[in-house]
Every structure is written in C-alpha cells, then in structure tokens.
Motif scaffolding. Sequence first.
Motif, PDB file in Angstrom:
ATOM      1  N   ALA A  40       0.802  -1.224   0.000  1.00  0.00           N
ATOM      2  CA  ALA A  40       0.000   0.000   0.000  1.00  0.00           C
ATOM      3  C   ALA A  40       0.831   1.269   0.000  1.00  0.00           C
ATOM      4  O   ALA A  40       0.382   2.309  -0.480  1.00  0.00           O
ATOM      5  N   GLN A  41       2.039   1.209   0.546  1.00  0.00           N
ATOM      6  CA  GLN A  41       2.873   2.402   0.623  1.00  0.00           C
ATOM      7  C   GLN A  41       4.126   2.306  -0.245  1.00  0.00           C
ATOM      8  O   GLN A  41       5.021   3.138  -0.148  1.00  0.00           O
ATOM      9  N   GLY A  42       4.155   1.307  -1.104  1.00  0.00           N
ATOM     10  CA  GLY A  42       5.332   1.083  -1.933  1.00  0.00           C
ATOM     11  C   GLY A  42       5.657   2.230  -2.868  1.00  0.00           C
ATOM     12  O   GLY A  42       6.825   2.507  -3.140  1.00  0.00           O
ATOM     13  N   ALA A 206     -14.577   5.697   8.582  1.00  0.00           N
ATOM     14  CA  ALA A 206     -13.381   4.846   8.614  1.00  0.00           C
ATOM     15  C   ALA A 206     -13.473   3.783   7.527  1.00  0.00           C
ATOM     16  O   ALA A 206     -14.564   3.384   7.110  1.00  0.00           O
ATOM     17  N   TYR A 207     -12.337   3.332   7.061  1.00  0.00           N
ATOM     18  CA  TYR A 207     -12.315   2.244   6.089  1.00  0.00           C
ATOM     19  C   TYR A 207     -11.115   1.345   6.371  1.00  0.00           C
ATOM     20  O   TYR A 207     -10.125   1.764   6.972  1.00  0.00           O
ATOM     21  N   ASN A 208     -11.212   0.100   5.943  1.00  0.00           N
ATOM     22  CA  ASN A 208     -10.124  -0.866   6.105  1.00  0.00           C
ATOM     23  C   ASN A 208      -9.276  -0.912   4.844  1.00  0.00           C
ATOM     24  O   ASN A 208      -9.802  -0.804   3.719  1.00  0.00           O
ATOM     25  N   GLU A 209      -7.981  -1.075   5.023  1.00  0.00           N
ATOM     26  CA  GLU A 209      -7.086  -1.050   3.869  1.00  0.00           C
ATOM     27  C   GLU A 209      -7.122  -2.353   3.082  1.00  0.00           C
ATOM     28  O   GLU A 209      -7.764  -3.325   3.467  1.00  0.00           O
ATOM     29  N   ASN A 210      -6.430  -2.334   1.947  1.00  0.00           N
ATOM     30  CA  ASN A 210      -6.258  -3.497   1.077  1.00  0.00           C
ATOM     31  C   ASN A 210      -7.576  -4.028   0.525  1.00  0.00           C
ATOM     32  O   ASN A 210      -7.806  -5.239   0.451  1.00  0.00           O
ATOM     33  N   GLN A 211      -8.469  -3.105   0.137  1.00  0.00           N
ATOM     34  CA  GLN A 211      -9.700  -3.490  -0.543  1.00  0.00           C
ATOM     35  C   GLN A 211      -9.607  -3.078  -2.010  1.00  0.00           C
ATOM     36  O   GLN A 211      -8.942  -2.106  -2.361  1.00  0.00           O
ATOM     37  N   SER A 212     -10.291  -3.824  -2.850  1.00  0.00           N
ATOM     38  CA  SER A 212     -10.283  -3.485  -4.275  1.00  0.00           C
ATOM     39  C   SER A 212     -11.218  -2.334  -4.577  1.00  0.00           C
ATOM     40  O   SER A 212     -11.099  -1.670  -5.610  1.00  0.00           O
ATOM     41  N   SER A 213     -12.185  -2.089  -3.688  1.00  0.00           N
ATOM     42  CA  SER A 213     -13.126  -0.983  -3.877  1.00  0.00           C
ATOM     43  C   SER A 213     -13.549  -0.441  -2.519  1.00  0.00           C
ATOM     44  O   SER A 213     -13.638  -1.178  -1.526  1.00  0.00           O
ATOM     45  N   GLY A 238      -5.727   5.333  -1.010  1.00  0.00           N
ATOM     46  CA  GLY A 238      -6.143   6.707  -1.280  1.00  0.00           C
ATOM     47  C   GLY A 238      -6.432   6.939  -2.754  1.00  0.00           C
ATOM     48  O   GLY A 238      -7.371   7.652  -3.120  1.00  0.00           O
ATOM     49  N   THR A 239      -5.634   6.335  -3.606  1.00  0.00           N
ATOM     50  CA  THR A 239      -5.850   6.462  -5.053  1.00  0.00           C
ATOM     51  C   THR A 239      -7.192   5.864  -5.455  1.00  0.00           C
ATOM     52  O   THR A 239      -7.963   6.462  -6.223  1.00  0.00           O
ATOM     53  N   ILE A 240      -7.501   4.683  -4.923  1.00  0.00           N
ATOM     54  CA  ILE A 240      -8.778   4.025  -5.248  1.00  0.00           C
ATOM     55  C   ILE A 240      -9.949   4.851  -4.729  1.00  0.00           C
ATOM     56  O   ILE A 240     -10.952   5.060  -5.440  1.00  0.00           O
ATOM     57  N   ILE A 241      -9.848   5.333  -3.500  1.00  0.00           N
ATOM     58  CA  ILE A 241     -10.933   6.128  -2.912  1.00  0.00           C
ATOM     59  C   ILE A 241     -11.202   7.372  -3.730  1.00  0.00           C
ATOM     60  O   ILE A 241     -12.366   7.709  -4.028  1.00  0.00           O
ATOM     61  N   LEU A 242     -10.167   8.085  -4.131  1.00  0.00           N
ATOM     62  CA  LEU A 242     -10.370   9.318  -4.881  1.00  0.00           C
ATOM     63  C   LEU A 242     -10.935   9.054  -6.273  1.00  0.00           C
ATOM     64  O   LEU A 242     -11.752   9.831  -6.777  1.00  0.00           O
ATOM     65  N   ARG A 243     -10.525   7.981  -6.901  1.00  0.00           N
ATOM     66  CA  ARG A 243     -11.121   7.629  -8.193  1.00  0.00           C
ATOM     67  C   ARG A 243     -12.627   7.433  -8.042  1.00  0.00           C
ATOM     68  O   ARG A 243     -13.431   7.941  -8.850  1.00  0.00           O
TER      69      ARG A 243
END
Length: 421
Positions: A40-42, A206-213, A238-243
Amino acid sequence: MNALKRWLATSVALCAMLGAANASAQDCPKLGGVLALTGAQGAIGKVIADAGKLAVDQVNKAGGVKGCQVEFSLRDDTSQPSVGVDAARYLVDVQKVSAIVGLVGSGTALAVVNSVSVPNKVPTIACCAVTPSLTKMAQEGKTDGYFFRTIPTARTMALAHAQAVKDKGYKKTVIMYINNDFGTGVAPDAKKAIEQLGGSVVGMVAYNENQSSYRSEVNKALALEPDSLVLVGLSQDGTIILREWFSLGGTPNVILHNTLRSMDVVKGIGERFLTKAVGVDNGQASGPTADAFNKDFTAAYNRPAVGPGLHTMYDAVAVTLLAMQAAPKLDGASIRDALRAVQDPTGLEVGPGVEGLKKGLDALKAGKKIRYVGATGGFRFDKNGDVTGPMLIWKISNGEIVTEKTLTLEEMNALEQKVGL
C-alpha cells in the motif's frame, strides 16, 4: 627446524592479522532499514529509500564511520506490520545492525519498537511514523529511550489539515480515514482542530485497507452532503478512494495527507480531477541545508526532491551515522545517548552533503561537539524522541507538486495553543 620455526612464525602472524580483521569488522557500523518498498505504501517507500541511501553514500564518501565504510541493509516490510517485525528481527539477529531507520507506517513502527527495538536495545529512528501512541509509550517509559523520529507527530499533521480547511473556507467537511494506528491517530485530532477553528465536520468515515473498492464507504461519506473531503489514507487505498469519489460525483474540494504527495498518485487519479485539491506535509526549511539536500538528491536520481519522507529519511540516517561516530562504542545505549549529543546547540554547525557530513565526522573524531542541521532544518529530539517543525500546504500546478503555503514553526506552535491539542 628453521623451516618449522618460520612456519610457526608465519602462522602466528596470520592469526594475528585475521584476529585484527575480525575485530575491525565487528567494530564497523552496520545500519538497518525497514521500509515499505511494495504494498500500500510502496509508491512512496521506494523514493524514501533513495533518500536514505543518499545519506549513507555521502557519509561513506566523507570517510565513513569509525574508519569503516557503512554497511546499509534495507528490508521490505511490504506495508504490513507483521512483515516489518520479521524484517527488523532479521536485521538485528542475523545481520547484527546497531540501529534501525525508516518505518513508514505507524502500525509497523509500533510493532517493531515493541517487539524488536526495546527488547534488543536497538535505537530506532523513524522517518515517517506519526502516531501519538509512540509518544505515549515514551511517556510511560515503555521505549526506554530507544525510539526517535525526525517527522512531527500526527497532531501536527491534524493541525495542518484544519488550517487548510479554514484557509479554503469550507464549512461542511467529511473526514475519511484508514482504520489503523495511523488513521485513528490523525482523524480525531483533525476533527477537533477543524471545529475549534470555526469549521464543521459532518461525519467521519473509517475504512479498512487493502480493498479493491471503497464504494460503500465513499457513498456513506457522500450521503452527508459535504462541501469538502479530508482524506487520511495511504497511497494505494487513497488512489482508489479518490477515483471512486470523483466518479460518484464527489466535490473537487479535497484535502490530502502527506502520504498522497506523489506525482505517481496524482497520475493514478488524474490531474484534471485535482485542480482544487490541496494537501499537507512536513515543511522543509528554506536555506542552505535544505538546498544542499535538494540539489544532491536531484543530481543522484534525476528527479526533484519532492514527496513525503524524503527529507526526514535523509535526516534519520545522517543523524544516526553521526551518532555512531560520536558514540564511544557501537552498542545500543551508546548510540541512543549520542543521538542527542550530535544536536548540541553549542556545537559546530554541520549539514547535509559530503562536505557537510565530513566536517561533522572530522569534528567528532577530534573530540569536538557538533550540531547537525539537516535537510529539514534545525531540529532537536525532545525527551520522548519527538521533534516539532514547520508544515506546508501543497497543490498541483501544471503537472507539478508545488507549495501553496508554508506554516512556520512559530505559527504551528500558536495554532496548537489555539486549538488546545
């Protein structure tokens, strides 16, 4: 008989040479790094690693530490705390490092400090972990003084978010935050600060990480009819959420955490959606030390020194290696104590770059005091291993990340008092 004597003499000499070599190798500095190079932070971790490598390279060009070239072993935590702990254990148990630097994620930092750093008495200097839980641990005596960080805490980040909301005049803000130590460390303080400065937070999602959507969480936030979004997340989620936020009609009035201050993230979202977006980050001081780092980083990697964690990672490595030189022995307690000693306000001022670091190393060899002023400017570790510093508000302009506003250390201190964090 003479031949036997010559053979014995040669053998003794060889043993002595090997013994000296082994002793010398044991006395040479080994620095470990734990960073998110994938996961996620790579996207930001790889560039942060480059800043750390630059500091090691420059120290080695300046003559090294204790008469040796520094060995820097870097391990990937894949953005997962459990992997980070395994990486740190390998560095300590197998590679016998004297100190650990890096630690992008707050959850990883907490796990490493608890499970590896403190039990093994290994100084650990984080570049990027902002959770206030580490401050609390230090206050309760649970770090035994072995934890330091070169980045201001989550409370400082929260204040910067609130100032950005106030500057833009937003009145109905929703906060979306990742449900881990990092997110829960920033979001509540951001809410309090926004409200203390006259704004309103209509909800926190709040949201949990490593989700596809994250469509469900985004819809929940949109249902609150906000005029702005504060997003406290990592680069990947963050990229997925903003999209999804923009595809579902969300406002372009977004305020982003420093973890999203990357052109890779901007390109992943689409610059056209971020024309009104701003973000926060640790502010780099202007002046010769910051300029020296920026110039050297650009020359080394053919890219500007813009992004989260670059300046703080460089300083984490540089101050640690100077401390290793200052320490009478390369053991944890000696290095721990020397980390503050190389920030002596009465000492010779030294800074980034080969020449600046050589000046510091030579002074320490001569028994003199130094004050390291780094890529982030002048800083000092407080009793908890924390630092304070300026912040900045950034935006996207013509395909580049640029600074919109700088909040000085004095302004941040005044803001903290006003808000009451």
